[in-house]
Scaffold this motif. Sequence first.
Motif, PDB file in Angstrom:
ATOM      1  N   TRP A 165      -7.797  -3.007   1.815  1.00  0.00           N
ATOM      2  CA  TRP A 165      -8.072  -2.592   3.187  1.00  0.00           C
ATOM      3  C   TRP A 165      -9.552  -2.791   3.503  1.00  0.00           C
ATOM      4  N   ALA A 214      -8.532   6.447   6.264  1.00  0.00           N
ATOM      5  CA  ALA A 214      -7.667   7.171   5.336  1.00  0.00           C
ATOM      6  C   ALA A 214      -8.374   8.428   4.838  1.00  0.00           C
ATOM      7  N   ALA A 221      -7.588   2.644  -1.181  1.00  0.00           N
ATOM      8  CA  ALA A 221      -7.502   1.667  -0.090  1.00  0.00           C
ATOM      9  C   ALA A 221      -8.328   0.428  -0.376  1.00  0.00           C
ATOM     10  N   ARG A 244     -10.852   0.836   7.599  1.00  0.00           N
ATOM     11  CA  ARG A 244      -9.532   1.430   7.352  1.00  0.00           C
ATOM     12  C   ARG A 244      -9.583   2.394   6.164  1.00  0.00           C
ATOM     13  N   ARG A 245     -10.406   2.086   5.184  1.00  0.00           N
ATOM     14  CA  ARG A 245     -10.598   3.016   4.060  1.00  0.00           C
ATOM     15  C   ARG A 245     -11.188   4.334   4.577  1.00  0.00           C
ATOM     16  N   LEU A 262      -0.997   3.769   7.581  1.00  0.00           N
ATOM     17  CA  LEU A 262      -2.134   4.657   7.366  1.00  0.00           C
ATOM     18  C   LEU A 262      -1.670   6.098   7.185  1.00  0.00           C
ATOM     19  N   ALA A 291       0.827  -1.210   0.000  1.00  0.00           N
ATOM     20  CA  ALA A 291       0.000   0.000   0.000  1.00  0.00           C
ATOM     21  C   ALA A 291       0.859   1.258   0.000  1.00  0.00           C
TER      22      ALA A 291
END
Length: 198
Positions: A95, A103, A90, A99-100, A55, A13
């Motif tokens: 992800w 971000a 993401a 978690r997306r 992140l 990533a």
Amino acid sequence: MRFADIVIPDTSATRGALEVATAYCSPALLNHSVRAYLWAAAYAGMNGIAFDAELLYVSSMLHDIGLVKEFDSHTVPFEEAGGHLAWVFAAGAGWPVERRVRASEVIVRHMWDKVDLAEDPEGHLLELSTALDISGRRPEDFPAGLRAEVLERYPRLGLGEEFIACFRDQAERKPDSLAATFVRGGVADRIRANALDG
């Protein structure tokens, strides 16, 4: 704290985010994005702040992507456009949804006046680091040697005037945006007075 003390995460990533930023950002904006991570991670290390390095790195690389012509939105502020792009990026990185969303939040919040450390350490760090890099806020929080090392490796390349032009363009087209608020508040003068350009 020295440059060598900064941990730079190496994941698919982070490599992908750097590749995207390299492909679409101007050289000055790319170096700004890298410095945004470096200042943030260094500050965290010096102040004992725990954070998610992957992140923060991905968010740093993509936080200004909404300023480039390919991703500029005529309907939402650039930081929101960047947040949407980070969510899509993401998802492609595999992800999970939560978690997306993180971000996206980190990128949107980097334009806030203040981000609560307890609520969002990555957002707090990115807001702090971009404020230093763009308008020169609190350079004394970073050792002179570290500042010199980072700027030698990732020079500013006329970032100030490029950023002023970007913000003025955003303000003209999106008068209700935070960028427009910054322009009305004299951000150009603060950018031109940035000690990092001295």
